[in-house]
Write an enzyme that holds these catalytic residues in place. Structure first.
Site, PDB file in Angstrom:
ATOM      1  N   ASP A   1      -8.127  -4.491  -0.530  1.00  0.00           N
ATOM      2  CA  ASP A   1      -8.601  -4.883  -1.854  1.00  0.00           C
ATOM      3  C   ASP A   1      -8.384  -6.367  -2.117  1.00  0.00           C
ATOM      4  O   ASP A   1      -9.074  -6.961  -2.952  1.00  0.00           O
ATOM      5  CB  ASP A   1      -7.882  -4.075  -2.940  1.00  0.00           C
ATOM      6  CG  ASP A   1      -8.121  -2.589  -2.800  1.00  0.00           C
ATOM      7  OD1 ASP A   1      -9.297  -2.205  -2.691  1.00  0.00           O
ATOM      8  OD2 ASP A   1      -7.150  -1.818  -2.773  1.00  0.00           O
TER       9      ASP A   1
ATOM     10  N   HIS B   1       0.854  -1.189   0.000  1.00  0.00           N
ATOM     11  CA  HIS B   1       0.000   0.000   0.000  1.00  0.00           C
ATOM     12  C   HIS B   1       0.883   1.229   0.000  1.00  0.00           C
ATOM     13  O   HIS B   1       1.985   1.228   0.561  1.00  0.00           O
ATOM     14  CB  HIS B   1      -0.909   0.007   1.233  1.00  0.00           C
ATOM     15  CG  HIS B   1      -2.054   0.970   1.132  1.00  0.00           C
ATOM     16  ND1 HIS B   1      -1.915   2.303   1.468  1.00  0.00           N
ATOM     17  CD2 HIS B   1      -3.341   0.802   0.738  1.00  0.00           C
ATOM     18  CE1 HIS B   1      -3.080   2.905   1.283  1.00  0.00           C
ATOM     19  NE2 HIS B   1      -3.956   2.042   0.841  1.00  0.00           N
TER      20      HIS B   1
END
Length: 434
Positions: free
Chosen positions: A362, A305
């Site tokens: 996700d 991320h």
């Protein structure tokens, strides 16, 4: 006494005020640098730049912390916090008491319907139009139905946010229903926001539909997890658009446009595509080798991320919710087996640990949404439904801020220097660069 950093540029000392956030994060205030010295900082992607001051969301990427108005995200979703609670918190700064909760919930429900003229807009789109393309158009079109000459008036700002939070789920469900050729379903005020969304998506006029409580709670948790995430690309887009005093409906439509990108809201869809490409657990070793090969273009989606350098706290919650949904629905999904093995490798392999490539939210959300019957084309739309709450909170904070100025980034110009214009009949032939 204020503390300053000293910047030494070509023998000239420049004082830059040092500011700290609530948790001691250090920021160099360069807001006066260009006006006073004609010098600018250079920061592509603004990765080292604080673009605003906000009281809404805090992220500590190193420690894997996400706070909504000071409340850890884990505490919110593992308690009795519902959509109304979280939305009220982000929009108004505090959790509501019993009366405030009831009043806010009723206010949201009173605005879930959309104008019949707006529904006509959906008929103008091609039957195979992507739902996100539809959302960009219809959300922006809300400004044609709700006009104001003073968006910075607190009362106008608040009612605009309430309208958007209430109506975007309805518009999203209509976008889905029209894309599959089914009649639209109007919202029911007896349902919660999450229940209502499932009802508008999947009910049929010909038979009774009652939202599954397990799936409704899973949907509610997904919505809460995605409501806000500090100054990400789409949120920054909303703030930049709002800085020009554009109406809030146009600003949220701008946020939806930015969210559409596969590097942002479309990431969970990319995870599913990656897992389907791998196909079977027995091929994981081969694909892990491709990940480690710097010459191979293959990317491991759903890992790492931009902000988190440890386990994304939302991913831990999303993993649990995904298992609950699959178990409840008795779904046997080979894609989940792939995901679990990839997660195991990522948490134990030195290559991934060294590079902070932990699973993010996700990684699991796409699997969960697919099990719940949400089509892939609606993944990013659902993200927009959730993130509208945070966008509205961020827009409202920006709009009501005193001294707010229009955003105007600088650039490093690397084009041609000043040159004289040459008439067409005197220009020498040049080789095409196309």
């Amino acid at each position: 006494m204020s503390e300053n950093a000293i910047l030494n540029v070509r023998g000239k000392e420049i004082k830059l005020p040092i500011r700290e956030d609530t948790f001691g994060g250090v920021f160099l205030d360069v807001s006066k640098l260009q006006p006073q010295t004609k010098m600018c900082t250079y920061d592509p992607g603004y990765t080292s730049t604080g673009s605003c001051e906000s009281t809404i969301t805090f992220i500590d990427g190193g420690k894997g912390i996400l706070l909504y108005r000071g409340y850890p995200i884990e505490q919110l979703v593992e308690s009795t916090c519902d959509f109304t609670d979280a939305a009220y918190l982000l929009l108004n700064g505090e959790l509501p008491d019993g009366n405030q909760h009831k009043a806010f919930e009723q206010e949201l429900k009173s605005h879930t319907m959309v104008h019949e003229k707006l529904i006509e807009f959906f008929k103008g789109f091609k039957s195979d139009a992507h739902p996100m393309a539809i959302m960009v158009g219809v959300v922006g079109a809300l400004s044609a139905f709700y006009e104001s000459k003073n968006w910075r008036d607190p009362a106008q700002a608040q009612i605009s946010c309430v309208r958007l939070i209430a109506k975007v789920p309805t518009l999203a469900a209509i976008a889905y229903r029209t894309s599959v050729g089914q009649p639209i379903v109007y919202p029911k005020n007896e349902y919660s926001m999450a229940q209502n969304f499932l009802y508008m998506m999947f009910s049929s006029p010909s038979e009774e539909f009652k939202p599954d409580p397990i799936l409704a709670r899973a949907m509610e948790v997904i919505m809460i997890l995605h409501m806000d995430h500090e100054q990400n690309a789409s949120t920054s887009t909303v703030r930049v658009a709002g800085s020009s005093q554009a109406n809030p409906y146009a600003c949220i439509a701008a946020g939806i446009s930015c969210l559409w990108g596969p590097s942002h809201g479309g990431a969970n869809e990319a995870v599913l595509s990656m897992l389907e490409e791998i196909g079977n657990v027995k091929y994981i070793t081969e694909y892990i080798a491709k990940v480690k090969d710097p010459k191979d273009p293959f990317r491991l989606m759903g890992f790492g991320h931009r902000v988190y350098k440890s386990y994304d706290p939302r991913a831990k919650i999303m993993r649990q919710i995904t298992h609950q949904v699959l178990e409840h629905l008795k779904v046997v999904d080979p894609v989940l087996d792939l995901a679990m093995e990839l997660e195991r490798i990522a948490l134990t392999d030195e290559y991934f640990i060294k590079r902070n490539l932990y699973p993010n939210v996700d990684f699991y959300s796409g699997i969960c949404l697919r099990a719940m019957g949400i089509p892939v084309s609606m993944f990013t739309v659902l993200f927009a439904v959730s993130r509208t709450v945070g966008w509205c909170a961020q827009w409202k904070e920006m709009a009501l801020e005193k001294g707010n100025r229009i955003s105007r980034p600088r650039q490093i110009y690397s084009g041609a220097a000043t040159r004289a214009y040459v008439p067409l009949d005197k220009r020498a032939p040049t080789q095409s660069k196309m």
